[in-house]
Design a protein around this motif. Structure first.
Motif, short mmCIF file in Angstrom:
data_model
loop_
_atom_site.label_atom_id
_atom_site.label_comp_id
_atom_site.label_asym_id
_atom_site.label_seq_id
_atom_site.Cartn_x
_atom_site.Cartn_y
_atom_site.Cartn_z
N GLU A 142 1.26 -11.88 -71.15
CA GLU A 142 2.57 -10.95 -71.32
C GLU A 142 2.22 -10.82 -72.85
O GLU A 142 2.90 -9.58 -73.45
N ASN A 143 2.17 -11.77 -73.92
CA ASN A 143 2.15 -11.66 -75.06
C ASN A 143 1.00 -12.59 -76.04
O ASN A 143 1.31 -13.72 -75.95
N TYR A 144 0.27 -11.81 -76.47
CA TYR A 144 -0.76 -12.38 -77.17
C TYR A 144 -0.43 -13.35 -78.16
O TYR A 144 -0.81 -14.33 -78.62
N LYS A 145 0.66 -13.15 -78.76
CA LYS A 145 1.42 -13.77 -80.13
C LYS A 145 1.89 -15.05 -79.60
O LYS A 145 1.93 -16.28 -80.69
N PHE A 146 1.93 -15.57 -78.13
CA PHE A 146 2.50 -16.70 -77.72
C PHE A 146 1.23 -17.77 -77.52
O PHE A 146 1.17 -18.83 -77.25
N GLY A 161 -8.03 -16.30 -82.39
CA GLY A 161 -9.33 -16.27 -83.23
C GLY A 161 -10.55 -16.04 -82.55
O GLY A 161 -11.42 -15.51 -83.24
N ARG A 162 -10.70 -16.49 -81.41
CA ARG A 162 -12.09 -16.32 -80.75
C ARG A 162 -12.28 -14.94 -79.77
O ARG A 162 -13.15 -14.73 -79.27
N SER A 163 -11.31 -14.18 -79.85
CA SER A 163 -10.96 -12.84 -79.29
C SER A 163 -11.98 -11.73 -80.06
O SER A 163 -11.64 -11.59 -81.00
N VAL A 164 -12.64 -11.07 -79.26
CA VAL A 164 -13.45 -9.94 -80.09
C VAL A 164 -12.41 -8.73 -79.87
O VAL A 164 -12.55 -7.81 -80.62
N GLU A 165 -11.51 -8.68 -78.90
CA GLU A 165 -10.57 -7.76 -78.99
C GLU A 165 -9.50 -8.14 -77.95
O GLU A 165 -9.47 -8.83 -77.15
N LEU A 182 -14.34 -1.04 -72.78
CA LEU A 182 -14.83 -2.49 -72.32
C LEU A 182 -15.96 -2.60 -71.13
O LEU A 182 -16.73 -3.48 -71.16
N GLY A 183 -15.78 -1.59 -70.24
CA GLY A 183 -16.73 -1.60 -69.25
C GLY A 183 -17.75 -1.05 -69.18
O GLY A 183 -18.73 -1.49 -68.87
N GLU A 184 -17.98 -0.11 -70.25
CA GLU A 184 -19.16 0.62 -70.77
C GLU A 184 -20.07 -0.16 -71.54
O GLU A 184 -21.26 -0.08 -71.47
N GLU A 185 -19.38 -0.67 -72.44
CA GLU A 185 -20.13 -1.13 -73.66
C GLU A 185 -19.91 -2.77 -73.74
O GLU A 185 -18.66 -3.32 -73.88
N THR A 186 -20.70 -3.68 -73.29
CA THR A 186 -20.83 -5.17 -73.12
C THR A 186 -20.12 -5.77 -74.60
O THR A 186 -20.64 -5.37 -75.62
N PRO A 187 -18.91 -6.19 -74.75
CA PRO A 187 -18.51 -6.84 -75.88
C PRO A 187 -19.35 -7.83 -76.38
O PRO A 187 -19.95 -8.52 -75.77
N ASN A 188 -19.41 -7.88 -77.62
CA ASN A 188 -20.39 -8.83 -78.52
C ASN A 188 -19.73 -10.23 -78.53
O ASN A 188 -20.64 -11.32 -78.80
N GLY A 189 -18.49 -10.69 -78.09
CA GLY A 189 -18.15 -11.98 -78.04
C GLY A 189 -17.95 -12.22 -76.53
O GLY A 189 -18.31 -11.76 -75.75
N SER A 190 -17.29 -13.64 -76.40
CA SER A 190 -17.06 -14.13 -75.10
C SER A 190 -15.65 -13.99 -74.72
O SER A 190 -15.28 -14.66 -73.48
N LEU A 191 -14.73 -13.38 -75.34
CA LEU A 191 -13.37 -13.44 -75.02
C LEU A 191 -12.62 -12.09 -75.35
O LEU A 191 -12.68 -11.52 -76.70
N ARG A 204 -23.57 -22.16 -72.58
CA ARG A 204 -24.63 -21.67 -73.15
C ARG A 204 -25.33 -20.59 -72.39
O ARG A 204 -26.59 -20.17 -72.58
N VAL A 205 -24.60 -19.93 -71.21
CA VAL A 205 -24.95 -18.98 -70.85
C VAL A 205 -24.32 -17.35 -71.14
O VAL A 205 -23.21 -17.79 -71.67
N PRO A 206 -24.70 -16.55 -71.04
CA PRO A 206 -23.91 -15.24 -71.17
C PRO A 206 -22.51 -15.29 -70.57
O PRO A 206 -22.52 -15.42 -69.33
N LEU A 207 -21.68 -14.89 -71.34
CA LEU A 207 -20.21 -15.04 -70.81
C LEU A 207 -19.27 -14.16 -71.16
O LEU A 207 -19.27 -13.76 -72.56
N LEU A 208 -18.26 -13.81 -70.50
CA LEU A 208 -17.20 -12.95 -71.07
C LEU A 208 -15.94 -13.62 -70.25
O LEU A 208 -15.78 -13.43 -68.83
N VAL A 209 -14.87 -14.07 -70.97
CA VAL A 209 -13.51 -14.42 -70.33
C VAL A 209 -12.59 -13.33 -70.63
O VAL A 209 -12.39 -12.82 -71.92
N ILE A 210 -12.18 -12.79 -69.49
CA ILE A 210 -10.92 -11.94 -69.86
C ILE A 210 -9.59 -12.29 -69.43
O ILE A 210 -9.39 -12.80 -68.41
#
Length: 180
Positions: free
Chosen positions: A144-148, A155-159, A37-46, A134-140
């Motif tokens: 504790e549990n993505y299922k919650f 659904g908007r998460s790239v990974e 994730l640090g080396e390759e910019t993710p294609n999405g914003s989350l 409308r600007v380049p953005l990545l939200v990290i």
């Protein structure tokens, strides 16, 4: 989201480089995912980081941001930083929205820690951040549990990266080596 086993050894996240950060207690697959994730910019914003330890997730997110942004880390990195034990508020999210309205030097990287406990309206602000910026953005987003999390967010998460820690006996060995 199931995780896949990676057949790569971490190059940047060596035992020496992560000593004392908490990342040394992660399994190798988790370190590889963070490094990618640090080396390759993710294609999405989350991107979602899933960990039982908020400190480890926050450290991993900051490492990803500093690697992606390089010298622009100070200008393009933002984090919602509620008080210890407090949940994110609508006001926290509004402050982040205001900061990300302007074009970044590289791309905005936003850290949302402890996202497992949110107040009403915060989800709406997160969706606004993801959809209306409308600007380049990545939200990290750390949880504790993505299922919650609501499906609209997942659904908007790239990974989704599970940050798995070493078994107890290996963590104990590392602590002993560190002199703890």
């Amino acid at each position: 989201m199931p995780s896949k086993t990676l057949k790569k050894k971490p190059v940047l996240l060596t035992p020496e480089s992560i000593e004392g950060t908490g990342l040394e207690f992660l399994k190798e697959d988790s370190l590889v995912r963070i490094e990618i994730l640090g080396e390759e910019t993710p294609n999405g914003s989350l991107v979602i980081l899933e960990s039982a330890s908020e400190d480890i997730a926050r450290t991993a997110a900051q490492w990803i941001a500093s690697t992606l942004l390089g010298s622009n880390y100070q200008t393009d990195f933002y984090k919602a930083d509620p008080e210890v034990g407090a949940a994110l508020t609508v006001e926290d999210m509004d402050r982040l929205l205001a900061k990300t309205r302007y074009y970044p030097v590289n791309r905005h990287v936003v850290l949302l820690p402890c996202y497992h406990d949110v107040r009403p309206g915060v989800m709406d602000r997160l969706l606004l951040l993801l959809e209306d910026t409308r600007v380049p953005l990545l939200v990290i987003l750390c949880t504790e549990n993505y299922k919650f999390l609501p499906d609209t967010i997942v659904g908007r998460s790239v990974e989704t990266v599970p940050l798995e820690v070493l078994p107890d006996h290996l963590r104990l060995e590392k602590l002993i080596k560190l002199g703890a």
